[in-house]
Enzyme design. Structure first.
Site, short mmCIF file in Angstrom:
data_model
loop_
_atom_site.label_atom_id
_atom_site.label_comp_id
_atom_site.label_asym_id
_atom_site.label_seq_id
_atom_site.Cartn_x
_atom_site.Cartn_y
_atom_site.Cartn_z
N ARG A 253 -9.63 -7.37 20.38
CA ARG A 253 -8.49 -8.23 20.05
C ARG A 253 -7.43 -8.15 21.14
O ARG A 253 -7.19 -7.06 21.69
CB ARG A 253 -7.85 -7.76 18.74
N ASP B 45 12.10 -12.22 -1.48
CA ASP B 45 11.87 -12.15 -0.04
C ASP B 45 13.06 -11.41 0.59
O ASP B 45 14.22 -11.77 0.32
CB ASP B 45 11.79 -13.60 0.48
N ILE B 46 12.80 -10.43 1.42
CA ILE B 46 13.93 -9.69 2.04
C ILE B 46 14.73 -10.58 2.99
O ILE B 46 15.82 -10.22 3.41
CB ILE B 46 13.49 -8.39 2.77
N ASN C 229 -2.09 5.47 11.85
CA ASN C 229 -2.88 4.56 11.01
C ASN C 229 -3.11 5.15 9.62
O ASN C 229 -3.92 6.05 9.44
CB ASN C 229 -4.21 4.24 11.70
N GLY D 197 1.38 -7.33 -1.04
CA GLY D 197 1.42 -6.35 -2.13
C GLY D 197 0.95 -6.96 -3.43
O GLY D 197 0.80 -8.18 -3.55
N PHE E 231 0.82 -1.21 0.00
CA PHE E 231 0.00 0.00 0.00
C PHE E 231 0.87 1.27 0.00
O PHE E 231 0.84 2.06 -0.96
CB PHE E 231 -0.93 -0.09 1.22
N LYS F 35 9.38 -3.61 15.57
CA LYS F 35 9.46 -2.28 14.96
C LYS F 35 10.41 -1.40 15.77
O LYS F 35 11.25 -0.69 15.21
CB LYS F 35 8.08 -1.63 14.89
N VAL G 280 -8.07 -1.32 9.03
CA VAL G 280 -9.51 -1.33 9.25
C VAL G 280 -10.27 -0.50 8.20
O VAL G 280 -11.37 -0.90 7.79
CB VAL G 280 -9.83 -0.89 10.71
N TYR H 55 4.95 -7.49 16.97
CA TYR H 55 5.11 -6.49 15.91
C TYR H 55 5.75 -5.22 16.46
O TYR H 55 6.72 -4.68 15.90
CB TYR H 55 3.72 -6.18 15.33
P1 NAD Z 1 1.57 -3.59 3.16
O1 NAD Z 1 1.33 -4.92 3.76
O2 NAD Z 1 0.67 -3.11 2.09
O3 NAD Z 1 3.08 -3.47 2.63
C1 NAD Z 1 4.13 -4.27 3.09
C2 NAD Z 1 4.71 -4.97 1.89
O4 NAD Z 1 5.77 -5.81 2.33
C3 NAD Z 1 3.69 -5.87 1.18
O5 NAD Z 1 3.64 -5.52 -0.19
C4 NAD Z 1 4.23 -7.27 1.38
O6 NAD Z 1 3.95 -8.11 0.26
C5 NAD Z 1 5.70 -7.00 1.57
N1 NAD Z 1 6.40 -8.05 2.31
C6 NAD Z 1 6.00 -8.69 3.43
N2 NAD Z 1 6.91 -9.60 3.80
C7 NAD Z 1 7.91 -9.52 2.87
C8 NAD Z 1 9.13 -10.22 2.71
N3 NAD Z 1 9.51 -11.20 3.55
N4 NAD Z 1 9.92 -9.90 1.65
C9 NAD Z 1 9.55 -8.94 0.78
N5 NAD Z 1 8.40 -8.25 0.88
C10 NAD Z 1 7.60 -8.54 1.92
O7 NAD Z 1 1.62 -2.54 4.37
P2 NAD Z 1 1.72 -0.97 4.34
O8 NAD Z 1 0.50 -0.48 5.02
O9 NAD Z 1 2.08 -0.48 2.99
O10 NAD Z 1 2.94 -0.74 5.35
C11 NAD Z 1 4.25 -0.40 4.89
C12 NAD Z 1 5.16 -0.32 6.10
O11 NAD Z 1 4.70 0.68 7.01
C13 NAD Z 1 5.25 -1.61 6.91
O12 NAD Z 1 6.56 -1.73 7.38
C14 NAD Z 1 4.30 -1.38 8.06
O13 NAD Z 1 4.65 -2.14 9.20
C15 NAD Z 1 4.51 0.10 8.30
N6 NAD Z 1 3.37 0.73 8.94
C16 NAD Z 1 2.17 0.80 8.31
C17 NAD Z 1 1.09 1.42 8.93
C18 NAD Z 1 -0.26 1.53 8.29
O14 NAD Z 1 -1.16 2.07 8.94
N7 NAD Z 1 -0.47 1.07 7.08
C19 NAD Z 1 1.27 1.99 10.19
C20 NAD Z 1 2.52 1.86 10.82
C21 NAD Z 1 3.58 1.26 10.18
C1 UD1 Z 2 -2.25 -0.32 12.35
C2 UD1 Z 2 -1.38 -0.97 11.28
C3 UD1 Z 2 -0.03 -1.29 11.85
C4 UD1 Z 2 0.54 -0.02 12.43
C5 UD1 Z 2 -0.40 0.64 13.46
C6 UD1 Z 2 0.13 2.00 13.88
C7 UD1 Z 2 -2.40 -2.34 9.53
C8 UD1 Z 2 -2.95 -3.65 9.15
N1 UD1 Z 2 -1.99 -2.20 10.80
O1 UD1 Z 2 -2.47 -1.22 13.45
O2 UD1 Z 2 0.83 -1.74 10.81
O3 UD1 Z 2 1.77 -0.26 12.99
O4 UD1 Z 2 -1.66 0.86 12.83
O5 UD1 Z 2 -0.80 2.70 14.63
O6 UD1 Z 2 -2.29 -1.43 8.72
N2 UD1 Z 2 -10.69 -3.53 13.81
C9 UD1 Z 2 -12.02 -3.89 13.82
N3 UD1 Z 2 -12.50 -4.66 12.81
C10 UD1 Z 2 -11.72 -5.09 11.77
C11 UD1 Z 2 -10.35 -4.71 11.76
C12 UD1 Z 2 -9.86 -3.93 12.81
O7 UD1 Z 2 -12.77 -3.54 14.74
O8 UD1 Z 2 -12.21 -5.79 10.87
C13 UD1 Z 2 -10.19 -2.68 14.91
C14 UD1 Z 2 -8.95 -3.23 15.58
O9 UD1 Z 2 -9.27 -4.14 16.59
C15 UD1 Z 2 -8.32 -1.93 16.11
C16 UD1 Z 2 -8.71 -0.89 15.05
O10 UD1 Z 2 -9.82 -1.44 14.34
O11 UD1 Z 2 -8.89 -1.58 17.35
C17 UD1 Z 2 -7.59 -0.61 14.08
O12 UD1 Z 2 -7.11 -1.85 13.60
P1 UD1 Z 2 -6.02 -1.99 12.42
O13 UD1 Z 2 -6.47 -1.24 11.22
O14 UD1 Z 2 -5.66 -3.42 12.29
O15 UD1 Z 2 -4.84 -1.09 12.99
P2 UD1 Z 2 -3.86 -1.18 14.23
O16 UD1 Z 2 -3.96 -2.44 14.98
O17 UD1 Z 2 -4.02 0.13 14.95
#
Ligand code: NAD
Ligand code: UD1
Length: 314
Positions: free
Chosen positions: A276, A52-53, A173, A36, A11, A148, A188, A144
């Site tokens: 959760r 794979d990393i 988020n 992805g 994403f 991190k 979510v 996680y």
């Molecule tokens: P995402 O899952 O869409 O992206 C992560 C990508 O890593 C995916 O495309 C997945 O296929 C790839 N991946 C997973 N394992 C791998 C491996 N072993 N080798 C190579 N590729 C691998 O998630 P995102 O939302 O784009 O998040 C990007 C980064 O930001 C992540 O490190 C995530 O932990 C961090 N992050 C995201 C959020 C959020 O709200 N989306 C919040 C905090 C931190």
């Molecule tokens: C998210 C990110 C995580 C990041 C963190 C930083 C994802 C998948 N997770 O975690 O990588 O490090 O923010 O703040 O992007 N929920 C529901 N119903 C659902 C799914 C979720 O009620 O179907 C609730 C969860 O229990 C939680 C909230 O929604 O209370 C947010 O959940 P989620 O989007 O998974 O985010 P985080 O756990 O905050």
């Protein structure tokens, strides 16, 4: 400039990669496609490696072949809940692989301008003082969050000990186009959006809320996140530093559901289930540090969700 983005088909990574190639840069993406999708990327312009990393040989080849200017470390198993189910496997990706990459960068990338690591607001855990500043107490509640925090600290240590220019960001988020809703552990907002898609297609769609829905998150739109990543990677001041990336404002899940219902003028069916394990109740960012290097958030949760839904649905 030459960029490498691990996890770049995901994403956040794909949004960044597409923006960079549009601006004329050369971008290499490595992603195992576990979450992805190749379709997220402008593959005419982005050089894509499926891998794979954790594959040390492959990573060595990547860093031997090209001298990068910027490396974004975004590959991760990004779900808190998934890490609780699979702590060993997520640890190998979320920490061990990054440490190996840092070692390779130190050995093979002499002219690198910046490494930026994607850490998470999850590192703050549920210590109740809000909003979270970068120097707030760290209290990880999940594998996680531990991984991190450890990766982030290794990245900063490589900056301080070995002179590898590096910074870290703690995303709150993030939501927006191309966030994959397919896993029960997906972000979510991508799940709620997908449920509305199903409902509008005439299918039965029930959204499960884990807990009472009053949990709060600082939901930040992808465009603001890209702005933050560009600023952190290019600023001199950000070297060796970690930055929160959020909006500074938290919103409850119940409020989000009502924003969606208002947008579609239709109510999503909701089922309330137990919270959760390891879930954080309230999360909100203080973004003054990021603002000090020029960040100006452009989207509220309402305007970001409107643009997201306009792009994804109508
Ligand atoms: P995402 O899952 O869409 O992206 C992560 C990508 O890593 C995916 O495309 C997945 O296929 C790839 N991946 C997973 N394992 C791998 C491996 N072993 N080798 C190579 N590729 C691998 O998630 P995102 O939302 O784009 O998040 C990007 C980064 O930001 C992540 O490190 C995530 O932990 C961090 N992050 C995201 C959020 C959020 O709200 N989306 C919040 C905090 C931190
Ligand atoms: C998210 C990110 C995580 C990041 C963190 C930083 C994802 C998948 N997770 O975690 O990588 O490090 O923010 O703040 O992007 N929920 C529901 N119903 C659902 C799914 C979720 O009620 O179907 C609730 C969860 O229990 C939680 C909230 O929604 O209370 C947010 O959940 P989620 O989007 O998974 O985010 P985080 O756990 O905050």
């Amino acid at each position: 400039m030459k960029y490498l983005i691990t996890g770049g088909a995901g994403f956040i990574g794909s949004s960044l990669a597409n923006k960079l190639v549009d601006n004329g840069h050369e971008v290499t993406v490595i992603d195992d496609l576990s979450m992805g999708k190749k379709e997220n990327l402008d593959t005419e312009k982005v050089y894509f490696i499926k891998g794979d990393i954790r594959d040390n040989e492959l990573m060595e080849q990547v860093f031997e072949k090209t001298q990068f200017d910027y490396v974004f470390l975004l590959a991760a198993i990004a779900s808190v809940a998934d890490s609780i189910q699979r702590p060993i496997e997520t640890h190998e990706v979320n920490l061990d692989a990054n440490l190996n990459i840092l070692k390779l960068i130190k050995e093979k990338q002499n002219d690198i301008k910046r490494v930026v690591f994607a850490s998470s607001a999850a590192v703050y855990g549920d210590e109740p003082t809000l909003p979270k500043k970068e120097n707030s107490q760290i209290k990880p509640l999940s594998p996680y969050a531990i991984d991190k925090f450890a990766s982030e600290q290794f990245v900063l240590l490589y900056n301080n000990l070995y002179g590898v220019p590096a910074s870290a960001v703690r995303f709150f988020n993030v939501y927006g186009m191309n966030q994959n809703p397919e896993s029960p552990y997906s972000g979510v907002l991508s799940i709620i959006t997908d449920k509305f898609k199903q409902k509008l297609a005439g299918k039965d769609a029930v959204f499960n809320v884990y807990g009472d829905g009053n949990q709060e998150r600082d939901f930040v739109f992808i465009e603001d996140v890209i702005q933050a990543l560009m600023l952190v990677s290019e600023s001199q001041e950000s070297r060796g530093n970690v930055y929160n990336v959020g909006t500074g404002k938290a919103t409850s899940l119940n409020k989000i559901i009502s924003i969606y219902n208002d947008y579609f003028k239709s109510s999503l069916e909701v089922r309330y289930l137990p919270a959760r394990d390891g879930d954080i109740r309230y999360s909100a960012s203080d973004i003054n540090k990021l603002k000090s290097i020029g960040f100006i958030p452009k989207y509220t949760v309402e305007s970001g969700i409107r643009l997201y839904l306009k792009n994804e649905i109508y």
